[in-house]
Motif scaffolding. Structure first.
Motif, mmCIF file in Angstrom:
data_model
loop_
_atom_site.group_PDB
_atom_site.id
_atom_site.type_symbol
_atom_site.label_atom_id
_atom_site.label_comp_id
_atom_site.label_asym_id
_atom_site.label_seq_id
_atom_site.Cartn_x
_atom_site.Cartn_y
_atom_site.Cartn_z
ATOM 1 N N LYS A 56 86.598 -32.797 -10.709
ATOM 2 C CA LYS A 56 85.614 -32.265 -9.674
ATOM 3 C C LYS A 56 84.091 -32.057 -10.359
ATOM 4 C CE LYS A 56 87.054 -28.027 -8.859
ATOM 5 N NZ LYS A 56 85.733 -27.080 -9.400
ATOM 6 N N ASP A 57 84.013 -31.801 -11.432
ATOM 7 C CA ASP A 57 82.895 -31.112 -11.965
ATOM 8 C C ASP A 57 82.079 -32.386 -12.892
ATOM 9 O OD1 ASP A 57 83.202 -28.541 -11.078
ATOM 10 O OD2 ASP A 57 84.593 -28.055 -12.481
ATOM 11 N N TRP A 58 82.577 -33.590 -12.594
ATOM 12 C CA TRP A 58 81.956 -34.517 -13.507
ATOM 13 C C TRP A 58 80.632 -34.721 -13.348
ATOM 14 C CZ3 TRP A 58 78.948 -39.024 -12.799
ATOM 15 C CH2 TRP A 58 79.147 -39.852 -13.691
ATOM 16 N N LYS A 59 79.788 -34.983 -14.691
ATOM 17 C CA LYS A 59 78.589 -34.892 -14.643
ATOM 18 C C LYS A 59 77.896 -36.507 -14.824
ATOM 19 C CE LYS A 59 78.265 -30.371 -14.131
ATOM 20 N NZ LYS A 59 77.705 -29.725 -12.814
ATOM 21 N N VAL A 60 76.748 -36.630 -14.183
ATOM 22 C CA VAL A 60 76.121 -37.972 -14.500
ATOM 23 C C VAL A 60 75.996 -38.268 -15.882
ATOM 24 C CG1 VAL A 60 73.732 -37.129 -14.250
ATOM 25 C CG2 VAL A 60 74.192 -39.626 -13.648
ATOM 26 N N GLY A 61 76.232 -39.422 -16.022
ATOM 27 C CA GLY A 61 76.195 -39.950 -17.654
ATOM 28 C C GLY A 61 77.339 -39.653 -18.408
ATOM 29 N N SER A 62 78.338 -38.773 -18.089
ATOM 30 C CA SER A 62 79.256 -38.246 -18.873
ATOM 31 C C SER A 62 80.638 -39.213 -19.111
ATOM 32 C CB SER A 62 79.986 -36.833 -18.299
ATOM 33 O OG SER A 62 80.518 -36.962 -17.090
ATOM 34 N N GLY A 63 80.567 -40.277 -18.442
ATOM 35 C CA GLY A 63 81.656 -41.419 -18.697
ATOM 36 C C GLY A 63 83.083 -40.979 -18.163
ATOM 37 N N ALA A 64 84.259 -41.433 -19.025
ATOM 38 C CA ALA A 64 85.360 -41.443 -18.543
ATOM 39 C C ALA A 64 85.775 -39.793 -18.461
ATOM 40 C CB ALA A 64 86.518 -42.085 -19.362
ATOM 41 N N ASN A 65 86.795 -39.484 -17.430
ATOM 42 C CA ASN A 65 87.173 -38.072 -17.495
ATOM 43 C C ASN A 65 88.218 -37.881 -18.538
ATOM 44 O OD1 ASN A 65 89.753 -38.878 -16.432
ATOM 45 N ND2 ASN A 65 88.781 -39.048 -14.242
ATOM 46 N N LEU A 279 81.784 -38.475 -2.618
ATOM 47 C CA LEU A 279 80.528 -39.046 -2.124
ATOM 48 C C LEU A 279 79.796 -40.041 -3.051
ATOM 49 C CD1 LEU A 279 78.787 -35.715 -0.429
ATOM 50 C CD2 LEU A 279 80.205 -37.414 0.675
ATOM 51 N N ARG A 280 79.270 -41.234 -2.061
ATOM 52 C CA ARG A 280 78.527 -41.956 -3.095
ATOM 53 C C ARG A 280 77.147 -41.453 -3.375
ATOM 54 N NH1 ARG A 280 79.698 -47.916 -0.071
ATOM 55 N NH2 ARG A 280 81.756 -47.915 -0.218
ATOM 56 N N PRO A 281 76.734 -41.752 -4.754
ATOM 57 C CA PRO A 281 75.344 -40.942 -4.985
ATOM 58 C C PRO A 281 74.202 -41.983 -4.300
ATOM 59 C CG PRO A 281 76.232 -42.496 -6.625
ATOM 60 C CD PRO A 281 77.181 -42.369 -5.796
ATOM 61 N N ASP A 282 73.052 -41.386 -4.090
ATOM 62 C CA ASP A 282 71.828 -41.785 -3.389
ATOM 63 C C ASP A 282 70.961 -41.737 -4.483
ATOM 64 O OD1 ASP A 282 69.507 -42.161 -2.093
ATOM 65 O OD2 ASP A 282 70.230 -40.995 -0.210
ATOM 66 N N PHE A 283 70.392 -43.034 -4.821
ATOM 67 C CA PHE A 283 69.499 -43.161 -6.038
ATOM 68 C C PHE A 283 68.050 -42.460 -5.514
ATOM 69 C CE2 PHE A 283 66.469 -45.158 -8.612
ATOM 70 C CZ PHE A 283 66.899 -45.016 -9.717
ATOM 71 N N SER A 284 67.768 -42.353 -4.367
ATOM 72 C CA SER A 284 66.668 -41.606 -4.141
ATOM 73 C C SER A 284 66.626 -40.302 -4.411
ATOM 74 C CB SER A 284 65.987 -42.029 -2.715
ATOM 75 O OG SER A 284 67.210 -41.444 -1.658
ATOM 76 N N GLU A 286 69.126 -38.826 -6.616
ATOM 77 C CA GLU A 286 69.433 -38.601 -8.147
ATOM 78 C C GLU A 286 68.259 -38.863 -8.986
ATOM 79 O OE1 GLU A 286 72.738 -37.652 -9.038
ATOM 80 O OE2 GLU A 286 73.024 -37.634 -6.848
ATOM 81 N N GLU A 287 67.373 -39.810 -8.757
ATOM 82 C CA GLU A 287 66.493 -40.054 -9.657
ATOM 83 C C GLU A 287 65.450 -39.010 -9.880
ATOM 84 O OE1 GLU A 287 63.813 -43.243 -8.666
ATOM 85 O OE2 GLU A 287 63.552 -42.693 -6.537
ATOM 86 N N GLU A 288 65.473 -38.135 -8.919
ATOM 87 C CA GLU A 288 64.505 -36.946 -9.050
ATOM 88 C C GLU A 288 65.018 -35.916 -10.154
ATOM 89 O OE1 GLU A 288 61.664 -36.843 -7.894
ATOM 90 O OE2 GLU A 288 61.978 -38.911 -7.110
ATOM 91 N N LYS A 289 66.466 -36.013 -10.333
ATOM 92 C CA LYS A 289 67.049 -34.927 -11.301
ATOM 93 C C LYS A 289 66.754 -35.239 -12.616
ATOM 94 C CE LYS A 289 70.930 -34.339 -7.976
ATOM 95 N NZ LYS A 289 72.262 -34.346 -7.987
ATOM 96 N N GLU A 290 66.326 -34.237 -13.526
ATOM 97 C CA GLU A 290 65.951 -34.165 -14.817
ATOM 98 C C GLU A 290 66.975 -34.941 -15.816
ATOM 99 O OE1 GLU A 290 63.377 -34.194 -17.542
ATOM 100 O OE2 GLU A 290 63.025 -33.532 -15.448
ATOM 101 N N GLU A 291 68.225 -34.699 -15.400
ATOM 102 C CA GLU A 291 69.342 -35.432 -16.214
ATOM 103 C C GLU A 291 69.445 -36.672 -16.091
ATOM 104 O OE1 GLU A 291 71.553 -33.210 -12.968
ATOM 105 O OE2 GLU A 291 69.746 -32.996 -14.017
ATOM 106 N N VAL A 292 69.210 -37.306 -14.922
ATOM 107 C CA VAL A 292 69.081 -38.804 -14.508
ATOM 108 C C VAL A 292 67.797 -39.527 -15.145
ATOM 109 C CG1 VAL A 292 68.795 -40.281 -12.654
ATOM 110 C CG2 VAL A 292 70.472 -38.526 -12.580
ATOM 111 N N LYS A 293 66.670 -38.722 -14.967
ATOM 112 C CA LYS A 293 65.575 -38.988 -15.630
ATOM 113 C C LYS A 293 65.602 -39.353 -17.250
ATOM 114 C CE LYS A 293 62.159 -36.922 -12.237
ATOM 115 N NZ LYS A 293 61.117 -36.239 -12.297
ATOM 116 N N GLN A 294 66.434 -38.546 -17.614
ATOM 117 C CA GLN A 294 66.420 -38.794 -19.154
ATOM 118 C C GLN A 294 67.430 -39.822 -19.518
ATOM 119 O OE1 GLN A 294 67.925 -34.858 -20.872
ATOM 120 N NE2 GLN A 294 66.135 -33.828 -20.143
ATOM 121 N N LEU A 295 68.318 -40.151 -18.644
ATOM 122 C CA LEU A 295 69.119 -41.244 -18.934
ATOM 123 C C LEU A 295 68.564 -42.561 -18.539
ATOM 124 C CD1 LEU A 295 72.435 -39.871 -17.309
ATOM 125 C CD2 LEU A 295 72.369 -40.344 -19.431
ATOM 126 N N LEU A 296 67.557 -42.575 -17.828
ATOM 127 C CA LEU A 296 66.834 -43.862 -17.264
ATOM 128 C C LEU A 296 65.912 -44.168 -18.253
ATOM 129 C CD1 LEU A 296 67.050 -43.677 -13.695
ATOM 130 C CD2 LEU A 296 68.489 -45.190 -15.152
#
Length: 297
Positions: A56-65, A279-284, A286-296
């Motif tokens: 339940k604490d999965w983080k964006v970009g962390s892959g398999a659990n 929940l399904r992620p909303d790109f609009s 998610e893209e504002e989060k710093e960790e997502v910006k770094q991944l992109l």
């Protein structure tokens, strides 16, 4: 309920055969009753429940659990490789593409004979209009009875199988001659349909009246002159649903009451008794989060 892809011929006195049917061992146990009796009884008290998602604490970009997958390499299989038989691909696919929904199909032959049979090469592919696909082994020259009836009459019903009649539905997978009425053998109850001639199953909590809109015949890669299967694309034109299984808005079924049965590999069925939400992620957002910006970057 299997969909083996190669056609064979038989004498008139034998039940019709469908390709790999003779090559697939339907009973994997020398004494199935002995094996069945050795297992725990069916857990009727087990009810549908929600659990947390695995992490339940999965983080964006962390892959398999779980990293255990790293301990194993992946093998590459060419489905048309030397020595690879169609029955090998069949066994691999039905045990890998799981769980599969089951289409319990009611048809009537052009001569008026009723037929009822389950198929796990089945799914929904569109909602507006409601479109479903059914896959059958054997080409148009040697189709399964259900397929032949659909091609001839262009009408059918599709019924969802639930736990309370899985035994009867399974018996309808019997390789009976085309003039045998599986309704009688199963003891299931036919209900008149409104827009097609085939009845729908009274015991089923959700049934679909449908009509054929397209079919396609598949040919063997090893022998392009040998038909191995037929795809039927059908449109759902009327629904029947049990009143206590659907919500008051008539748009959402309660899975705890539907108790759907799925198909796994071999002769194994599956229960649907647990689930989790995410929940399904909303790109609009998610893209504002710093960790997502770094991944992109």
């Amino acid at each position: 309920m299997t969909n083996a892809p190669v056609a064979t011929t038989t004498t008139p006195a034998e039940p019709k055969r469908f390709g790999l049917e003779d090559q697939v061992k339907r009973n994997p146990h020398p004494d199935f009753n002995k094996v069945e009796n050795s297992r725990p009884g069916f857990e009727t008290e087990t009810a549908w429940k929600y659990t947390q998602i695995p992490n339940k604490d999965w983080k964006v970009g962390s892959g398999a659990n779980d990293d255990s997958w790293k301990a194993h390499k992946k093998l590459e299989i060419d489905p048309y490789g030397e020595g690879r038989l169609p029955v090998d691909n069949y066994k691999t696919l039905i045990s890998a593409v799981v769980p599969r929904p089951i289409g319990f199909v009611s048809t009537i032959s052009k001569d008026g004979v009723r037929n009822l049979a389950p198929f796990s090469y089945f799914t929904i592919v569109n909602h507006d209009p409601p479109i479903f696909t059914l896959g059958f082994s054997g080409g148009r020259g040697n189709p399964k009875d259900t397929c032949q009836n659909i091609l001839d009459t262009e009408e059918l019903t599709i019924n969802i199988i639930s736990e309370w009649f899985v035994e009867a539905a399974n018996f309808c997978s019997i390789n009976a001659p085309i003039d045998v009425d599986e309704w009688k053998l199963s003891g299931l109850t036919p209900l008149p349909s409104s827009k097609v001639k085939p009845a729908h199953v009274a015991e089923s909590a959700f049934s679909i009246e449908a009509k054929l809109i397209h079919s396609h015949e598949w040919k063997s890669k090893a022998d392009e002159n040998r038909a191995t299967g037929v795809l039927c694309i059908v449109e759902g034109i009327n629904f029947h649903v049990r009143e206590d299984v659907i919500n008051k808005d008539l748009n959402n079924l309660d899975i705890s009451k539907l108790k759907p049965v799925s198909r796994l590999g071999g002769i194994t069925y599956g229960r649907t008794i647990q689930g989790y939400e995410k929940l399904r992620p909303d790109f609009s957002k998610e893209e504002e989060k710093e960790e997502v910006k770094q991944l992109l970057q």
